[in-house]
Design a protein around this motif. Structure first.
Motif, PDB file in Angstrom:
ATOM      1  N   ILE C  55     -14.503 -34.897 -43.597  1.00 50.61           N
ATOM      2  CA  ILE C  55     -14.900 -36.004 -42.732  1.00 50.61           C
ATOM      3  C   ILE C  55     -14.350 -37.326 -43.289  1.00 50.61           C
ATOM      4  O   ILE C  55     -13.817 -38.149 -42.553  1.00 50.61           O
ATOM      5  CB  ILE C  55     -16.432 -36.041 -42.578  1.00 50.61           C
ATOM      6  CG1 ILE C  55     -16.877 -34.823 -41.772  1.00 50.61           C
ATOM      7  CG2 ILE C  55     -16.876 -37.332 -41.890  1.00 50.61           C
ATOM      8  CD1 ILE C  55     -18.378 -34.645 -41.706  1.00 50.61           C
ATOM      9  N   GLY C  56     -14.455 -37.495 -44.617  1.00 51.33           N
ATOM     10  CA  GLY C  56     -13.913 -38.707 -45.240  1.00 51.33           C
ATOM     11  C   GLY C  56     -12.431 -38.840 -44.933  1.00 51.33           C
ATOM     12  O   GLY C  56     -11.941 -39.918 -44.575  1.00 51.33           O
ATOM     13  N   ASN C  57     -11.739 -37.720 -45.017  1.00 50.73           N
ATOM     14  CA  ASN C  57     -10.295 -37.755 -44.794  1.00 50.73           C
ATOM     15  C   ASN C  57      -9.930 -38.121 -43.369  1.00 50.73           C
ATOM     16  O   ASN C  57      -8.807 -38.548 -43.102  1.00 50.73           O
ATOM     17  CB  ASN C  57      -9.667 -36.407 -45.146  1.00 50.73           C
ATOM     18  CG  ASN C  57      -9.553 -36.231 -46.643  1.00 50.73           C
ATOM     19  OD1 ASN C  57      -9.841 -37.165 -47.390  1.00 50.73           O
ATOM     20  ND2 ASN C  57      -9.147 -35.054 -47.071  1.00 50.73           N
ATOM     21  N   LEU C  58     -10.881 -37.929 -42.438  1.00 49.31           N
ATOM     22  CA  LEU C  58     -10.572 -38.284 -41.054  1.00 49.31           C
ATOM     23  C   LEU C  58     -10.261 -39.773 -40.925  1.00 49.31           C
ATOM     24  O   LEU C  58      -9.672 -40.213 -39.944  1.00 49.31           O
ATOM     25  CB  LEU C  58     -11.732 -37.904 -40.130  1.00 49.31           C
ATOM     26  CG  LEU C  58     -11.946 -36.388 -39.924  1.00 49.31           C
ATOM     27  CD1 LEU C  58     -13.164 -36.144 -39.042  1.00 49.31           C
ATOM     28  CD2 LEU C  58     -10.707 -35.748 -39.302  1.00 49.31           C
ATOM     29  N   LYS C  59     -10.649 -40.542 -41.935  1.00 50.68           N
ATOM     30  CA  LYS C  59     -10.343 -41.979 -41.935  1.00 50.68           C
ATOM     31  C   LYS C  59      -8.834 -42.226 -41.928  1.00 50.68           C
ATOM     32  O   LYS C  59      -8.385 -43.317 -41.598  1.00 50.68           O
ATOM     33  CB  LYS C  59     -10.991 -42.647 -43.142  1.00 50.68           C
ATOM     34  CG  LYS C  59     -12.504 -42.804 -42.989  1.00 50.68           C
ATOM     35  CD  LYS C  59     -13.078 -43.661 -44.082  1.00 50.68           C
ATOM     36  CE  LYS C  59     -14.554 -43.925 -43.850  1.00 50.68           C
ATOM     37  NZ  LYS C  59     -14.775 -44.853 -42.715  1.00 50.68           N
ATOM     38  N   MET C  60      -8.077 -41.202 -42.321  1.00 47.02           N
ATOM     39  CA  MET C  60      -6.626 -41.293 -42.219  1.00 47.02           C
ATOM     40  C   MET C  60      -6.228 -41.748 -40.825  1.00 47.02           C
ATOM     41  O   MET C  60      -5.277 -42.503 -40.638  1.00 47.02           O
ATOM     42  CB  MET C  60      -5.987 -39.922 -42.470  1.00 47.02           C
ATOM     43  CG  MET C  60      -6.102 -39.391 -43.877  1.00 47.02           C
ATOM     44  SD  MET C  60      -5.139 -40.295 -45.052  1.00 47.02           S
ATOM     45  CE  MET C  60      -3.472 -39.807 -44.629  1.00 47.02           C
ATOM     46  N   TYR C 178      -3.561 -43.157 -48.743  1.00 49.25           N
ATOM     47  CA  TYR C 178      -2.775 -42.931 -47.531  1.00 49.25           C
ATOM     48  C   TYR C 178      -1.325 -42.655 -47.877  1.00 49.25           C
ATOM     49  O   TYR C 178      -0.715 -41.692 -47.417  1.00 49.25           O
ATOM     50  CB  TYR C 178      -2.885 -44.168 -46.630  1.00 49.25           C
ATOM     51  CG  TYR C 178      -2.432 -43.925 -45.210  1.00 49.25           C
ATOM     52  CD1 TYR C 178      -3.365 -43.570 -44.240  1.00 49.25           C
ATOM     53  CD2 TYR C 178      -1.107 -44.048 -44.842  1.00 49.25           C
ATOM     54  CE1 TYR C 178      -2.965 -43.346 -42.935  1.00 49.25           C
ATOM     55  CE2 TYR C 178      -0.695 -43.824 -43.551  1.00 49.25           C
ATOM     56  CZ  TYR C 178      -1.628 -43.472 -42.583  1.00 49.25           C
ATOM     57  OH  TYR C 178      -1.218 -43.246 -41.305  1.00 49.25           O
ATOM     58  N   ARG C 179      -0.837 -43.478 -48.749  1.00 53.19           N
ATOM     59  CA  ARG C 179       0.559 -43.366 -49.138  1.00 53.19           C
ATOM     60  C   ARG C 179       0.826 -42.030 -49.849  1.00 53.19           C
ATOM     61  O   ARG C 179       1.770 -41.309 -49.520  1.00 53.19           O
ATOM     62  CB  ARG C 179       0.869 -44.538 -50.084  1.00 53.19           C
ATOM     63  CG  ARG C 179       2.254 -44.511 -50.678  1.00 53.19           C
ATOM     64  CD  ARG C 179       2.236 -45.336 -51.973  1.00 53.19           C
ATOM     65  NE  ARG C 179       3.295 -44.857 -52.839  1.00 53.19           N
ATOM     66  CZ  ARG C 179       4.437 -45.537 -53.031  1.00 53.19           C
ATOM     67  NH1 ARG C 179       4.608 -46.712 -52.460  1.00 53.19           N
ATOM     68  NH2 ARG C 179       5.369 -45.026 -53.809  1.00 53.19           N
ATOM     69  N   ASN C 180      -0.050 -41.683 -50.798  1.00 56.37           N
ATOM     70  CA  ASN C 180       0.153 -40.455 -51.557  1.00 56.37           C
ATOM     71  C   ASN C 180       0.130 -39.230 -50.652  1.00 56.37           C
ATOM     72  O   ASN C 180       0.927 -38.304 -50.801  1.00 56.37           O
ATOM     73  CB  ASN C 180      -0.933 -40.290 -52.627  1.00 56.37           C
ATOM     74  CG  ASN C 180      -0.778 -41.328 -53.718  1.00 56.37           C
ATOM     75  OD1 ASN C 180       0.294 -41.897 -53.876  1.00 56.37           O
ATOM     76  ND2 ASN C 180      -1.849 -41.573 -54.437  1.00 56.37           N
ATOM     77  N   GLY C 241     -10.068 -29.381 -39.098  1.00 50.91           N
ATOM     78  CA  GLY C 241     -10.022 -30.718 -39.692  1.00 50.91           C
ATOM     79  C   GLY C 241      -8.951 -30.807 -40.763  1.00 50.91           C
ATOM     80  O   GLY C 241      -8.056 -31.657 -40.713  1.00 50.91           O
ATOM     81  N   ASN C 242      -9.004 -29.907 -41.716  1.00 49.81           N
ATOM     82  CA  ASN C 242      -8.098 -30.010 -42.864  1.00 49.81           C
ATOM     83  C   ASN C 242      -6.645 -29.708 -42.513  1.00 49.81           C
ATOM     84  O   ASN C 242      -5.736 -30.292 -43.083  1.00 49.81           O
ATOM     85  CB  ASN C 242      -8.559 -29.086 -43.991  1.00 49.81           C
ATOM     86  CG  ASN C 242      -9.701 -29.707 -44.774  1.00 49.81           C
ATOM     87  OD1 ASN C 242      -9.984 -30.899 -44.612  1.00 49.81           O
ATOM     88  ND2 ASN C 242     -10.352 -28.914 -45.600  1.00 49.81           N
TER      89      ASN C 242
END
Lengths: 640, 256, 269
Positions: C55-60, C178-180, C241-242
């Motif tokens: 869920i945190g990664n969805l901030k991408m 984001y960059r990585n 999601g992933n």
């Protein structure tokens, strides 16, 4: 060993005899109990409950089973239920009524005092089994449910679905397991008792064969209890399990225990008919099915329509017609013979025309399929699995089959055989059912003997032996008997004929079923008495046992058991020929009423025939125990 | 009634517990579809004896699916292809002409092969001896109707008590676990009011005894599918929670 | 453990010598049922982490946001936020480390329990069936737990090296999430690795989620049917999601643009 048929019935009025016995018996005090060793052979309901209770009391107990586990005994297959005079339904039941029904059901050939005791302790059995965790069927209010059963006009049968025997055996087995775990009972599994050893006029122990290694060994004890079950497998096709056999009782008989009433065998009316020649056993459908099922055959012997297309007025509900007051719940022997008459008259149903219909269509209409499923679901499933027919849609086909044997080792009131120190409990003894057993009474008798009778009566005998030495297995008699047993089994191996033991068993079973089955007569019995020895001779010269005798060999085990069935079969026919009357499970076609009902002869045959082994199977010696009735009066059994 | 023809039986033969073991093939030219699978083995055995060969050893007794003596892995399934049935209740109508039927003994460390298809299932008895009972010495029981048991409770207990102790759950389990057996035995007694006094002692003792012989449950559900009495794996969940509770309650009791 | 065939009477099997009382956890963990409890509880921690992480990664997908006087990738701010939790009660980054220790502890226990149960189960059937089994209900997920588990652990090591420590990412800049992520997943083999590993994770969770209810004894006829649905839901959620991230990177939906953000954010610790 001389035979002394002293039944040792206690004094006092019938209803007080058991209490008088308990009040006056000799006891063994708790500290002395561990000085006594008791061997229990067999771990069915009677054996397991006896071993567990005796272990609990503090005796050193050694239990023997030829199964891998005590829980496999054939008591497990009883379906219908267990009777007890609890009168929970308030329908007029009492100890006396259960006693009377049992005596009457047994066609006045059972010992009054034993039966009364059975009825008395039936009440304790239910309490004990519930405390032990047997999940009997219950009403929604949480109280115990009862069903009615053949031969009774009250509902006194407790049940656990269609698996009452299983639940009771597991209950008894768990008590036994507890004693094994605690170290009070030693269990020998996969060990078959092959002989009894007597020294100085008392039973000193047994000889066993280890079914895994083929080794013979001797075991001595103060007392030996045989709870080795019935001999119904003498018919080859029966509802008994494959391993059920007479060896335990028969070997004791050969060593001096009298064998009583061997001709009293019960044919169960509701079994699935034989489907083909190589069938190995028959499957019983619980008699409780007769509560809701209606039995009929087509009136026309050449009927070819499907059952549901036969109109009502072309059906013969013969039990309801002939026995209006008991109808489909007529006792086992009565309904079995009625079915046989129908099939013999050509009115049988099914592909081999060897059955009668047991129809639930009306009950399903009246109660709904769900209620029927609730009551008999597992029996219906079992039927469908075996026959491939769905009994919710087509009527079941049933036919009688050998099921239980009332005869067995003669025992006195204390369950001791004619060999001092050798006791016999459960189906293996003859004591409580007379000439016919009522449904749901076998479980009652097994548990009564094991839980509530033997533990009391055995101390009477043991107390005499306190601090007296008994011979151990180094005694020469043990060596002698063990050598005889070893030779016997080596003998089977050495014959080297052409046929396996199953072949002889099947042939023997055919003779016994044809001539000493549901319907017997002098000519047939004479014929059987000449055919059996001939077949036995053939067995002794043409038997073939392959494999080795030093490791598992089921063929060899079977050979020993079939050998004993031959001798027993002879005695059965002899006894049946001797008993010139019809009573209960023993029906002589020479002795019947004009209507084809059993005709008893109370003047000449109100006795127990107890046979002594003479060394020659053709010439056993008969002894008689006259049956005295104080309370019950002879009457013609009528279920009309 | 019809006849099946040309069957091949591939049967495991093994001389003893330490023997190597091998498959042996036997041709069955003809058999009625009314015959049971064990009757097929009977017929084969009679033939073997007449040919002077040793009969195939297999456990069996009541032949009506209640004693739990029969075993056998038939075509990769414990108790063969029929659902909710023991080996003795398998009829030949389940098979087709020309089939090859493979029969193996049950395999688990706790069930060593005794001979051919016969295995030793004694560890199941050890589990019961450890605690699978209600301590109720003969004679002291109160009236059977003293404690009412709600029908659903009695029924649930009976569902679990239907276990026949055949060991199919162990045989079918990819891990050789006896969780279904043990949990069924526990549920039978633990659900009843009579079983409450020893409930947690029983759970602890039986689970720990089970651990000495068997593998662990990883919730495949194969046991339930193989069980001839179709006992539910819900019982395993009840066992697990009872075991956890037992660790608290028994400690508390011991500290008193 | 293996049973040998001894002949002779059986007796006294339940008589146990008195043993010293062991600490609760050691005692409980010593049985298979106890180990399964540990598997289930650590599994729940793992599932919680995996879902939270996803869920945190969805901030991408939120891309660049304006914060104060600068512009930054939302996920980079989120990364920094995680370090700020419970500041000033705890110093900067400490809460995150506590969480990491919990996760490491759970992972170690989960692995140890899995290893010892596997050893136990192998011993419980030393001689395998000689012919193929005909499984009735055991599914692919339940029978491959060990393999999917190993894939996930190996992937985890790679994932840390790639995006936490940066060893496996030649163009790694600490804190620039984001960059990585973009630079790493732009490599096609890496993107495929992520997809494969997450499918393995999904399969693992499909059985694990259902199974933990059994292991913990959470059984009730009323909700038992929902256990399967929940397991399917969790597994689908995590996989979808992933796996969306490598696909989005490859498709150019996620594309790092150094000009979109202010330099200060870029250099943040």
């Amino acid at each position: 060993m001389t035979i002394n048929l002293d039944s040792k019935i206690p004094d006092g009025p019938l209803a007080d005899k058991w209490q008088n016995f308990i009040a006056n018996e000799k006891l063994v005090n708790p500290a002395n109990k561990r000085k006594f060793k008791i061997i229990v052979v067999g771990t069915g309901l009677a054996g397991a409950s006896a071993a567990a209770t005796l272990g609990e009391l503090g005796y050193q107990v050694e239990a023997f089973t030829f199964h891998d586990s005590p829980r496999r005994a054939h008591s497990i297959a009883a379906q219908g239920g267990i009777n007890a005079a609890k009168n929970y339904q308030g329908d007029g039941d009492s100890v006396h009524r259960l006693f009377y029904d049992t005596i009457k059901g047994g066609d006045f050939r059972a010992r009054e005092a034993n039966v009364h005791r059975l009825a008395e302790v039936s009440v304790d059995i239910i309490d004990q089994m519930v405390a032990q965790g047997v999940p009997f069927a219950r009403e929604y209010g949480g109280l115990l449910d009862n069903r009615s059963f053949g031969g009774a006009q009250v509902s006194r049968t407790f049940y656990a679905r269609g698996q009452t025997g299983q639940q009771l055996l597991i209950g008894a087995y768990q008590q036994l397991a507890r004693q094994i775990g605690l170290g009070n009972v030693k269990l020998w599994n996969r060990m078959e008792m092959v002989d009894v050893v007597n020294i100085d006029g008392r039973c000193a122990g047994i000889v066993t064969r280890d079914l895994m290694t083929g080794e013979f060994s001797s075991h001595s004890a103060h007392a030996v209890v045989l709870a080795t079950g019935g001999y119904g497998n003498v018919f080859y096709l029966s509802t008994n399990a494959m391993a059920c056999n007479v060896t335990g009782a028969w070997r004791a008989h050969r060593r001096g225990a009298a064998f009583a009433n061997p001709c009293y065998t019960q044919i169960h009316p509701t079994c699935i008919p034989q489907a083909d020649d190589f069938q190995s056993k028959l499957t019983l459908m619980s008699e409780s099915l007769r509560n809701d099922g209606r039995i009929w055959v087509p009136k026309n012997p050449d009927e070819t329509r499907r059952a549901d297309q036969v109109p009502e007025d072309e059906r013969d509900y013969y039990l309801e017609r002939i026995y209006p007051s008991f109808g489909n719940l007529a006792p086992r022997d009565v309904s079995s013979r009625a079915a046989k008459r129908m099939v013999d008259a050509g009115q049988g149903v099914g592909p081999l025309k060897n059955g009668v219909y047991l129809d639930f269509a009306e009950a399903i209409d009246r109660l709904g399929e769900d209620t029927i499923r609730e009551r008999y679901g597992n029996l219906f499933d079992m039927y469908e699995r075996i026959t491939g027919e769905n009994p919710y849609e087509v009527p079941m086909r049933i036919y009688p089959a050998s099921h239980y044997t009332m005869g067995g080792l003669w025992v006195d009131y204390e369950l001791m055989t004619t060999i001092p120190g050798l006791y016999c409990a459960g189906e293996a003894n003859f004591s409580d059912h007379g000439a016919n057993r009522l449904g749901a009474s076998a479980l009652m008798q097994g548990l009564s003997d094991g839980y509530f009778v033997l533990p009391y009566t055995i101390s009477q005998y043991l107390s005499e032996w306190l601090n007296k030495p008994i011979p151990d297995t180094s005694h020469e008699q043990f060596a002698k008997v063990q050598a005889e047993a070893t030779d016997r089994f080596k003998g089977y191996m050495a014959i080297g004929g052409t046929r396996g033991p199953d072949h002889f068993h099947r042939e023997l079973g055919k003779i016994i079923w044809d001539y000493c089955g549901m319907d017997r007569n002098a000519t047939g019995l004479e014929k059987a008495l000449s055919e059996i020895p001939a077949l036995h001779e053939e067995f002794k010269t043409d038997l073939k046992v392959t494999g080795s005798d030093t490791n598992v060999n089921q063929t060899l085990e079977k050979a020993g058991r079939v050998d004993d069935f031959f001798e027993l079969g002879m005695l059965m026919c002899k006894d049946a020929l001797n008993r010139e009357e019809s009573c209960g499970g023993h029906f002589r076609s020479e002795h019947q009423t004009d209507e084809g009902e059993a005709l008893r002869n109370d003047d000449d045959f109100a006795y127990v025939s107890a046979w002594e082994w003479s060394g020659d199977m053709a010439n056993p010696i008969e002894h008689k125990e006259q049956l005295e009735y104080e309370v019950v009066h002879f009457q013609t059994r009528s279920y009309k | 009634m019809s006849t099946l023809t040309n069957l091949t039986l591939k049967i495991w033969r093994q001389d003893g517990p330490t023997g190597q073991g091998r498959f042996e093939s036997h041709q069955i030219p003809e058999i009625s579809d009314e015959a049971s699978f064990l009757e097929l083995l009977d017929i084969l055995n009679e033939r073997l004896i007449e040919e002077g060969k040793e009969a195939i050893v297999f456990d069996h007794d009541c032949r009506e699916g209640i004693c739990g003596t029969c075993s056998l892995m038939i075509d990769g399934q414990a108790h063969g292809p029929s659902k909710g049935a023991a080996t003795c209740q398998i009829h030949m109508r389940t098979f087709n002409s020309g089939d090859e039927i493979v029969v193996e003994p049950w395999r688990a460390a706790a069930f060593p092969v005794i001979k051919d298809l016969m295995v030793d299932r004694a560890p199941l008895d050890r589990i019961i001896e450890a605690g699978g009972y209600i301590t109720a010495p003969t004679g002291g029981a109160p009236d059977a109707n003293l404690i009412p048991i709600p029908k659903p409770v009695a029924d649930a207990s009976m569902d679990a008590a239907a276990c026949i102790g055949c060991g199919a759950c162990v045989a079918a389990c990819p891990n050789g676990a006896a969780s279904l057996f043990t949990s069924a035995k526990l549920a039978h007694l633990n659900l009843l009011p009579q079983g409450q006094a020893e409930r947690y002692k029983r759970a602890e003792a039986m689970v720990e005894k089970m651990d000495e012989y068997f593998g662990s449950c990883t919730n495949h559900g194969e046991c339930q599918a193989a069980c001839p009495k179709e006992i539910s794996i819900d019982n395993i969940a009840i066992m697990n929670i009872d075991y956890l509770k037992s660790k608290f309650k028994n400690r508390k009791l011991l500290d008193r | 453990m293996a049973q040998t065939l001894n002949r002779g009477p059986v007796s006294g099997t339940a008589v146990k010598p008195p043993s010293k009382k062991k600490p609760f956890f050691v005692d409980f963990y010593s049985t298979a049922v106890g180990k399964k409890y540990v598997m289930a509880i650590t599994g729940i921690i793992g599932i919680g982490f995996v879902i939270g992480h996803m869920i945190g990664n969805l901030k991408m997908y939120l891309g660049v946001v304006t914060e104060g006087d600068g512009r930054a990738y939302d996920i980079d701010i989120y990364g920094e936020f995680l370090r700020q939790i419970l500041v000033p009660i705890l110093p900067h980054g400490v809460f995150l480390w506590i969480m990491r220790f919990v996760l490491i502890g759970a992972l170690v226990l989960h692995l140890h329990a899995a290893y010892s149960l596997t050893v136990l189960n192998r011993k419980a059937r030393p001689v395998k069936y000689q012919t193929p089994r005909d499984y009735q209900v055991a599914n692919f997920a339940s029978r491959t737990m060990r393999w999917t588990g190993i894939i996930v652990v190996l992937f985890l090591a790679w994932h840390l090296a790639d995006l936490t420590w940066g060893w496996a990412n030649p163009d790694f800049v600490k804190g620039a999430v984001y960059r990585n992520l973009d630079t790493s997943l732009s490599r096609l083999p890496v993107a495929i690795l992520y997809i494969v590993a997450n499918i393995a994770l999904g399969i693992h969770l499909f059985h694990g989620t259902w199974s933990l209810f059994q292991s913990l004894g959470w059984s009730s006829p009323r909700f038992n049917q929902w256990r399967r649905y929940l397991a399917t839901g969790v597994a689908t959620l995590v996989v979808v999601g992933n796996c969306s991230f490598p696909i989005a990177v490859q498709a150019g939906i996620i594309d790092y643009n150094p000009d979109a953000v202010t330099a200060t954010q870029e250099a943040a610790p």
